[in-house]
Design a protein around this motif. Sequence first.
Motif, PDB file in Angstrom:
ATOM      1  N   UNK A   5       0.827  -1.205   0.000  1.00 42.13           N
ATOM      2  CA  UNK A   5       0.000   0.000   0.000  1.00 42.13           C
ATOM      3  C   UNK A   5       0.859   1.252   0.000  1.00 42.13           C
ATOM      4  N   UNK A   6       1.966   1.231   0.752  1.00 40.75           N
ATOM      5  CA  UNK A   6       2.874   2.379   0.787  1.00 40.75           C
ATOM      6  C   UNK A   6       3.491   2.604  -0.583  1.00 40.75           C
ATOM      7  N   UNK A   7       3.891   1.517  -1.225  1.00 39.67           N
ATOM      8  CA  UNK A   7       4.513   1.623  -2.545  1.00 39.67           C
ATOM      9  C   UNK A   7       3.518   2.174  -3.568  1.00 39.67           C
ATOM     10  N   UNK A   8       2.288   1.664  -3.527  1.00 34.95           N
ATOM     11  CA  UNK A   8       1.266   2.136  -4.477  1.00 34.95           C
ATOM     12  C   UNK A   8       0.949   3.613  -4.249  1.00 34.95           C
ATOM     13  N   UNK A   9       0.910   4.027  -2.955  1.00 36.76           N
ATOM     14  CA  UNK A   9       0.648   5.434  -2.650  1.00 36.76           C
ATOM     15  C   UNK A   9       1.761   6.309  -3.220  1.00 36.76           C
TER      16      UNK A   9
END
Length: 545
Positions: free
Chosen positions: A482-486
Amino acid sequence: MKNSVLSIIFLLLTLTTLGQDKSKTLLTIDGEKITIEDFKRVYEKNLDAIDNEESKDVTKNLELFINYKLKVKEAYQIKLDTLPSYKREIETYRNQLSAPYLQDTTFIEDLVKELYVRTKNEVKAKHILVRIPKDATPKDTLIAYQKITDIRNRIINGEDFEEVAFVASEDNSAKDDPKSGRKGNKGNLGYFSAFDMVSEFEDSAYKTKVGEVSEPFRTQFGYHILKVDAKRPSLGEIQVAHILVSDTTAIGKKKIDELYAKLQNNGNFEELVKQYSDDGNTKQSGGKLRKFRKGKMLKPIEDAGFSLKNVGEYAVPVKTRFGWHIIKLVGKYPVKPFNELKNELTNKIKRSSRMQLSEIAVINKLKATYSIKENEEAKKILDRKNIRAIPKDSLQNVILKINDKELTQESFINFIRNRRHKPVYLLFDMFKNDEILSYYKENLVNTEPEYAYTLKEYEDGLLLFELMQQKIWNASSKDTLGLKNYFEANRNKYPSKELKNNKGEVMNDYQNFLEKNWIADLRKKSKINIKKRELKKLIKFYEKK
């Protein structure tokens, strides 16, 4: 992100739903009324912490207030308040918060004043002791009381106090010790002041007139009587320095006289200490001893020190069991004014057993207010020798009732199970007092509004912290995808195109993103109704201020 949220939590910790009944409703959340008083309490307390006008906007602060309320509501719904760690933390805080309410402040203030008067005055007394065993029964106590009463009658009828003390006192210091050769003091205690004796002894000494014999009184040691020989204003404290020659023979006497002669010929006291004193503990400090007052130092040193009028003067050599001394007066310290000594006396009281007197004063007030009933039939178990072995199913009768709270025999047995140092009848009194205070503490939320507000603040704040830990902080740290996608979706916001070079900033933004979405979901699930008319009045009210 975590630090900023913590700041918001503590900024909003004044939240409470304990508004006054007469307050008008400002909004409702799922039917729960929140009054103008609730919001004003939070908003006004936080005004001093807000450093710009935009942040003082009433409507914006109301939105933050609503968000806070929604989060806390969520915490209760998922039962975070049932976590053992939460319960332990709240119980610890409740004990800390209730502590001031369990003390009688007026009683303490009066006690401080009384002890200051005693600090300024000293008492010279002698006493006789009749000991009482720690596990004494009422019969043992009565026998000891009768014995001390008979002793007092002998003195009142003309026998010499010291001679009776030498024969009858159970304080070993009153009698000669054949083994050591020590002479008995025949009950003489010399001069003493506040805090030198246990409080009951001190009270009796200061209340007894010079030349009179007190009535019997009890301390932790047993029953006493005392006779006051004299009272005088305190001489305060002094500090002295000394030169010690530990040789007590004629050779030592010759050496100390030579040192005294050197001083009389303008010798330097501190240099002589360094060169000749046998007291290794004070050599490097010029021979200085701790401050002391009358009765708290070896008598020859004390007499020499208090005989000196001016700082810098020294006395002729004196002899103690440690050797020969030359005493120099370093400083005089009279009793300080009350305002300077007040805090010190207050702290001494709090560290001493006298603090229990304040608690007892509270208990006595509560006893006069509460309906307290003891079941004499149920109390018959106190007479049983195997009281701690009575089966649980035989201990279900109510033994004590405090207002509407009923306590069974089982409660009492649990209280005394590991308390074997005192007779059972005294343990029952302790149990009763303990339960009276417990009842008072449990009902503080109903009787003390400020206590209730503060406790509620802490409870909600602690729940919110746990909730944020679960929903945002821990979730974001584990959700690497999720952090990477954000980051990929917002890459243009950051100076570096690599996540590892912006991870701290990205993590903070991602947590804000998660929280924003979470609050939006909470708002969707909740029915929020703001009374616009009341809000407008509130805005106008603060615009005028």
